[in-house]
Design a protein around this motif. Structure first.
Motif, mmCIF file in Angstrom:
data_model
loop_
_atom_site.group_PDB
_atom_site.id
_atom_site.type_symbol
_atom_site.label_atom_id
_atom_site.label_comp_id
_atom_site.label_asym_id
_atom_site.label_seq_id
_atom_site.Cartn_x
_atom_site.Cartn_y
_atom_site.Cartn_z
ATOM 1 N N GLY A 103 -28.353 102.908 5.849
ATOM 2 C CA GLY A 103 -28.944 102.985 7.112
ATOM 3 C C GLY A 103 -28.541 104.504 7.856
ATOM 4 N N SER A 104 -27.232 104.733 7.725
ATOM 5 C CA SER A 104 -26.911 106.099 8.202
ATOM 6 C C SER A 104 -25.665 106.703 7.610
ATOM 7 C CB SER A 104 -26.583 105.975 9.580
ATOM 8 O OG SER A 104 -25.180 105.223 9.872
ATOM 9 N N GLY A 105 -25.483 107.934 8.138
ATOM 10 C CA GLY A 105 -24.125 108.414 7.363
ATOM 11 C C GLY A 105 -22.915 107.927 7.726
ATOM 12 N N TYR A 106 -23.119 107.463 8.936
ATOM 13 C CA TYR A 106 -21.772 106.610 9.340
ATOM 14 C C TYR A 106 -21.503 105.424 8.623
ATOM 15 C CZ TYR A 106 -18.544 104.390 12.571
ATOM 16 O OH TYR A 106 -17.393 103.803 13.093
ATOM 17 N N LEU A 107 -22.577 104.434 8.302
ATOM 18 C CA LEU A 107 -22.742 103.428 7.337
ATOM 19 C C LEU A 107 -22.407 103.651 6.192
ATOM 20 C CD1 LEU A 107 -25.758 101.511 9.016
ATOM 21 C CD2 LEU A 107 -23.426 100.968 9.413
ATOM 22 N N ASN A 129 -11.685 115.415 8.651
ATOM 23 C CA ASN A 129 -12.819 114.606 8.497
ATOM 24 C C ASN A 129 -13.225 114.094 9.469
ATOM 25 O OD1 ASN A 129 -12.773 115.039 5.608
ATOM 26 N ND2 ASN A 129 -11.503 113.204 4.897
ATOM 27 N N HIS A 130 -14.731 113.714 9.293
ATOM 28 C CA HIS A 130 -15.469 113.007 10.428
ATOM 29 C C HIS A 130 -15.117 111.682 10.614
ATOM 30 C CE1 HIS A 130 -19.239 111.246 11.891
ATOM 31 N NE2 HIS A 130 -19.291 112.345 12.483
ATOM 32 N N ALA A 131 -15.345 111.345 11.923
ATOM 33 C CA ALA A 131 -14.794 109.961 12.305
ATOM 34 C C ALA A 131 -15.214 108.878 11.517
ATOM 35 C CB ALA A 131 -15.375 109.824 13.741
ATOM 36 N N SER A 132 -16.507 109.155 10.877
ATOM 37 C CA SER A 132 -17.116 107.958 10.062
ATOM 38 C C SER A 132 -16.008 107.612 8.908
ATOM 39 C CB SER A 132 -18.453 108.217 9.627
ATOM 40 O OG SER A 132 -18.668 109.522 8.881
ATOM 41 N N ILE A 133 -15.558 108.645 8.372
ATOM 42 C CA ILE A 133 -14.596 108.665 7.070
ATOM 43 C C ILE A 133 -13.404 107.980 7.585
ATOM 44 C CG2 ILE A 133 -13.170 110.137 5.610
ATOM 45 C CD1 ILE A 133 -15.647 111.977 5.229
ATOM 46 N N PHE A 175 -16.701 121.102 7.160
ATOM 47 C CA PHE A 175 -16.297 120.221 8.278
ATOM 48 C C PHE A 175 -17.203 120.632 9.497
ATOM 49 C CE2 PHE A 175 -12.996 120.654 5.180
ATOM 50 C CZ PHE A 175 -12.391 119.395 5.111
ATOM 51 N N SER A 176 -17.545 119.114 9.934
ATOM 52 C CA SER A 176 -18.533 119.130 10.966
ATOM 53 C C SER A 176 -18.253 119.918 12.217
ATOM 54 C CB SER A 176 -18.749 117.769 11.166
ATOM 55 O OG SER A 176 -17.691 117.115 11.842
ATOM 56 N N MET A 177 -16.956 119.863 12.616
ATOM 57 C CA MET A 177 -16.814 120.740 13.991
ATOM 58 C C MET A 177 -16.058 122.213 13.635
ATOM 59 S SD MET A 177 -17.683 118.541 16.246
ATOM 60 C CE MET A 177 -18.598 117.257 15.440
ATOM 61 N N VAL A 200 -17.358 113.238 -1.695
ATOM 62 C CA VAL A 200 -17.545 114.235 -1.034
ATOM 63 C C VAL A 200 -18.657 113.774 0.064
ATOM 64 C CG1 VAL A 200 -18.120 116.640 -0.860
ATOM 65 C CG2 VAL A 200 -16.425 115.726 -2.721
ATOM 66 N N ASP A 201 -18.524 114.065 1.231
ATOM 67 C CA ASP A 201 -19.555 113.868 2.479
ATOM 68 C C ASP A 201 -20.270 115.135 2.671
ATOM 69 O OD1 ASP A 201 -20.929 113.677 4.556
ATOM 70 O OD2 ASP A 201 -19.582 112.595 5.655
ATOM 71 N N GLU A 202 -21.495 115.394 2.207
ATOM 72 C CA GLU A 202 -22.129 116.771 2.299
ATOM 73 C C GLU A 202 -23.337 116.663 3.369
ATOM 74 O OE1 GLU A 202 -21.809 119.308 0.308
ATOM 75 O OE2 GLU A 202 -22.469 118.902 -2.023
ATOM 76 N N ALA A 203 -22.567 115.904 4.444
ATOM 77 C CA ALA A 203 -23.757 115.577 5.762
ATOM 78 C C ALA A 203 -24.054 116.973 6.241
ATOM 79 C CB ALA A 203 -23.167 114.888 6.812
ATOM 80 N N HIS A 204 -23.301 118.161 6.445
ATOM 81 C CA HIS A 204 -23.520 119.329 7.101
ATOM 82 C C HIS A 204 -23.914 120.348 5.744
ATOM 83 C CE1 HIS A 204 -23.156 118.009 11.098
ATOM 84 N NE2 HIS A 204 -21.937 117.255 10.496
ATOM 85 N N ALA A 205 -23.973 119.823 4.523
ATOM 86 C CA ALA A 205 -24.214 120.994 3.552
ATOM 87 C C ALA A 205 -25.473 120.884 2.989
ATOM 88 C CB ALA A 205 -23.068 120.705 2.296
ATOM 89 N N GLY A 231 -24.574 111.927 1.628
ATOM 90 C CA GLY A 231 -25.405 112.917 2.486
ATOM 91 C C GLY A 231 -26.318 112.114 3.424
ATOM 92 N N THR A 232 -26.643 112.709 4.653
ATOM 93 C CA THR A 232 -27.294 112.052 5.598
ATOM 94 C C THR A 232 -28.746 112.659 5.543
ATOM 95 O OG1 THR A 232 -27.365 111.777 7.875
ATOM 96 C CG2 THR A 232 -26.540 113.650 7.164
ATOM 97 N N LEU A 233 -29.825 111.782 6.203
ATOM 98 C CA LEU A 233 -31.184 112.182 6.053
ATOM 99 C C LEU A 233 -31.222 112.618 7.773
ATOM 100 C CD1 LEU A 233 -32.820 109.354 4.456
ATOM 101 C CD2 LEU A 233 -32.139 111.513 3.417
ATOM 102 N N GLY A 234 -30.401 112.663 8.568
ATOM 103 C CA GLY A 234 -30.519 112.626 9.814
ATOM 104 C C GLY A 234 -30.066 114.343 10.422
ATOM 105 N N LYS A 235 -29.789 115.039 9.647
ATOM 106 C CA LYS A 235 -29.543 116.681 9.917
ATOM 107 C C LYS A 235 -30.501 117.500 9.383
ATOM 108 C CE LYS A 235 -24.700 114.932 10.259
ATOM 109 N NZ LYS A 235 -24.794 114.227 11.858
ATOM 110 N N ALA A 236 -30.201 117.966 8.104
ATOM 111 C CA ALA A 236 -31.148 119.147 7.844
ATOM 112 C C ALA A 236 -32.322 118.409 7.387
ATOM 113 C CB ALA A 236 -30.719 120.071 6.715
HETATM 114 C C1 LIG Z 1 -19.322 114.773 8.005
HETATM 115 C C2 LIG Z 1 -20.333 113.805 8.708
HETATM 116 N N1 LIG Z 1 -20.671 112.631 8.069
HETATM 117 C C3 LIG Z 1 -21.300 111.609 8.553
HETATM 118 C C4 LIG Z 1 -21.947 111.421 9.620
HETATM 119 C C5 LIG Z 1 -22.809 110.531 10.032
HETATM 120 O O1 LIG Z 1 -24.100 110.660 9.753
HETATM 121 P P1 LIG Z 1 -25.115 109.835 10.604
HETATM 122 O O2 LIG Z 1 -25.340 110.695 11.717
HETATM 123 O O3 LIG Z 1 -26.180 110.030 9.558
HETATM 124 O O4 LIG Z 1 -24.689 108.546 10.956
HETATM 125 C C6 LIG Z 1 -21.706 113.010 10.647
HETATM 126 C C7 LIG Z 1 -22.463 112.812 11.556
HETATM 127 O O5 LIG Z 1 -22.156 113.602 12.535
HETATM 128 C C8 LIG Z 1 -21.014 113.861 10.026
HETATM 129 O O6 LIG Z 1 -20.732 115.100 10.615
#
Ligand SMILES: Cc1ncc(COP(=O)(O)O)c(C=O)c1O
Length: 402
Positions: A103-107, A129-133, A175-177, A200-205, A231-236
């Motif tokens: 459903g999302s990267g967080y999930l 690491n991101h809060a979702s991790i 790293f997201s920040m 490996v979380d490639e959300a921002h890659a 990977g997330t579908l919600g960014k790039a």
């Molecule tokens: C590294 C990382 N992983 C996961 C997520 C969460 O992804 P999503 O926005 O699809 O829930 C984010 C969102 O900012 C992120 O920065």
């Protein structure tokens, strides 16, 4: 009786109060924010695909053909042909055996970590690491060893200590920040040596780094060496939802054990179709990543001309670390007055004392817009009474906890 009002006042006193700003119209390089036009310098819509006409059309068509929602969890009645089509395309794109949508990267991070680490085991997680991790580690009930940021020696020490209880290393790739890249080759070596899995979380890659935007794992030549790539579908990719690419057994294990997949409604068809269209656009565009990286270089150079320090960033995410939360928000408001929106990022998103403006470029910004934004930020930083030549960069990493 509740003390929420008091708690909100307390947040305000500490410069940590958050409010939602309203965007009118689609997400582009320029938006209308709270009623005024601004240059958007903090979106993850890195390639400008969220408002691309083909992506929007695909979402609209899918709404008519498949409906607005999936109606149930993937495991009940929610897996539709369009979900399978996107999974197949993502697996091809990433040269992987399988892909599983979430459903999302967080999930996805909740599901992956909870599926691969259990009570009595140890997960190893980079301190930035991101809060979702972080939340995925907490929910898994495994012990978490938080290793110092990108510190392979500290991680190796932790792995030795944990011995056979070690089960999983998990890291952001970009790293997201901070916009720094994880030492993926070293992580893969340690994972192999200690016989633990690597996620490996490639959300921002994805869409931003590596050959054709395939991510940092591909850029490091590590396909096949990472057990799970998130990977997330919600960014790039401009849509909403997320995916994991992995081997067949891992995919089947996630379908059988990832609670955030099992107990949550499947991604909505319009989002899935939008992601499919975005992926096609990315695959057809040989220069998308180059344009984004060129823009990042333009902004970094212009910020440096203003005497602003961009810390460890080597990517499209560029932090201006200020330190104090309230000063960061003052700087954000000053830039906004002059038409540049760069959101202030404060604890708990980043460690206390490291509040910052997190700048992100889009491939759809012009070089002129970016240079103009750097000048506005430079002026705002000087007016805010920050060091005239450069912003102070404090390094207050969170303590490692076992
Ligand atoms: C590294 C990382 N992983 C996961 C997520 C969460 O992804 P999503 O926005 O699809 O829930 C984010 C969102 O900012 C992120 O920065």
């Amino acid at each position: 009786m509740t003390d929420l009002h008091q708690r909100l006042e307390d947040l305000r006193d500490r410069g940590l109060y958050r409010r939602l700003r309203i965007v009118s119209g689609p997400q582009g390089p320029r938006i209308v924010l709270d009623g005024r036009p601004v240059l958007l310098l903090c979106s993850n819509n890195y390639l400008g695909l969220a408002d691309h006409p083909r992506v929007r059309e695909a979402a609209a068509d899918a709404a008519m053909r498949w409906g607005a929602g999936a109606g149930a969890s993937r495991l009940v009645s929610g897996t539709m042909r369009i979900h399978r089509a996107l999974e197949k395309r993502l697996a091809d794109f990433k040269n992987s055996d399988a892909a599983v949508l979430f459903g999302s990267g967080y999930l996805a991070n909740q599901g992956v970590i909870g599926s691969l680490a259990r009570e009595g085991e140890v997960v190893f997680s980079d301190e930035l690491n991101h809060a979702s991790i972080i939340d995925g580690c907490r929910l898994s009930r495994a012990k978490t060893f938080v290793y110092r940021h990108r510190d392979l020696e500290h991680l190796a020490w932790g792995l030795e200590e944990a011995g056979r209880r070690a089960s999983l290393i998990v890291t952001d790739s970009v790293f997201s920040m901070d916009g720094a890249i994880a030492p993926l080759t070293g992580l893969a070596e340690l994972a192999r040596r200690h016989n633990v899995r690597l996620a490996v979380d490639e959300a921002h890659a994805v869409g931003c780094i590596g050959p054709g935007g395939r991510g940092a794992v591909h850029a490091a030549g590590l396909e096949g060496e990472v057990d799970v790539v998130i990977g997330t579908l919600g960014k790039a990719l401009g849509s909403y939802g997320a995916y994991v690419t992995c081997g067949d057994d891992m995919a089947r294990w996630l379908v059988n054990s990832a609670r955030s997949l099992i107990f949550s409604t499947a991604p909505a068809p319009p989002s899935v179709a939008a992601a499919l269209a975005a992926l096609e656009l990315l695959m057809d565009d040989d220069h998308a990543v180059e344009r984004l990286q060129d823009n990042a270089n333009v902004l970094r150079a212009a910020l440096s001309d203003e005497g602003l320090d961009t810390a460890d960033s080597s990517t499209h995410i560029i932090p201006l670390i200020v330190g104090d939360a309230q000063t960061t928000m003052d700087l954000c408001e000053m830039a906004l007055e002059d038409g540049v929106f760069a959101q202030g990022i404060r604890p708990p998103t980043v460690a206390p004392g490291t509040s910052r403006l997190r700048l992100t470029v889009m491939s759809t910004h012009t070089a002129q817009e970016l240079r103009g934004a750097a000048q506005i930020l430079g002026r705002a930083a000087r007016d805010a009474g920050l060091a005239p030549a450069r912003l102070p960069h404090e390094d207050h990493g969170q303590p490692a906890v076992a």
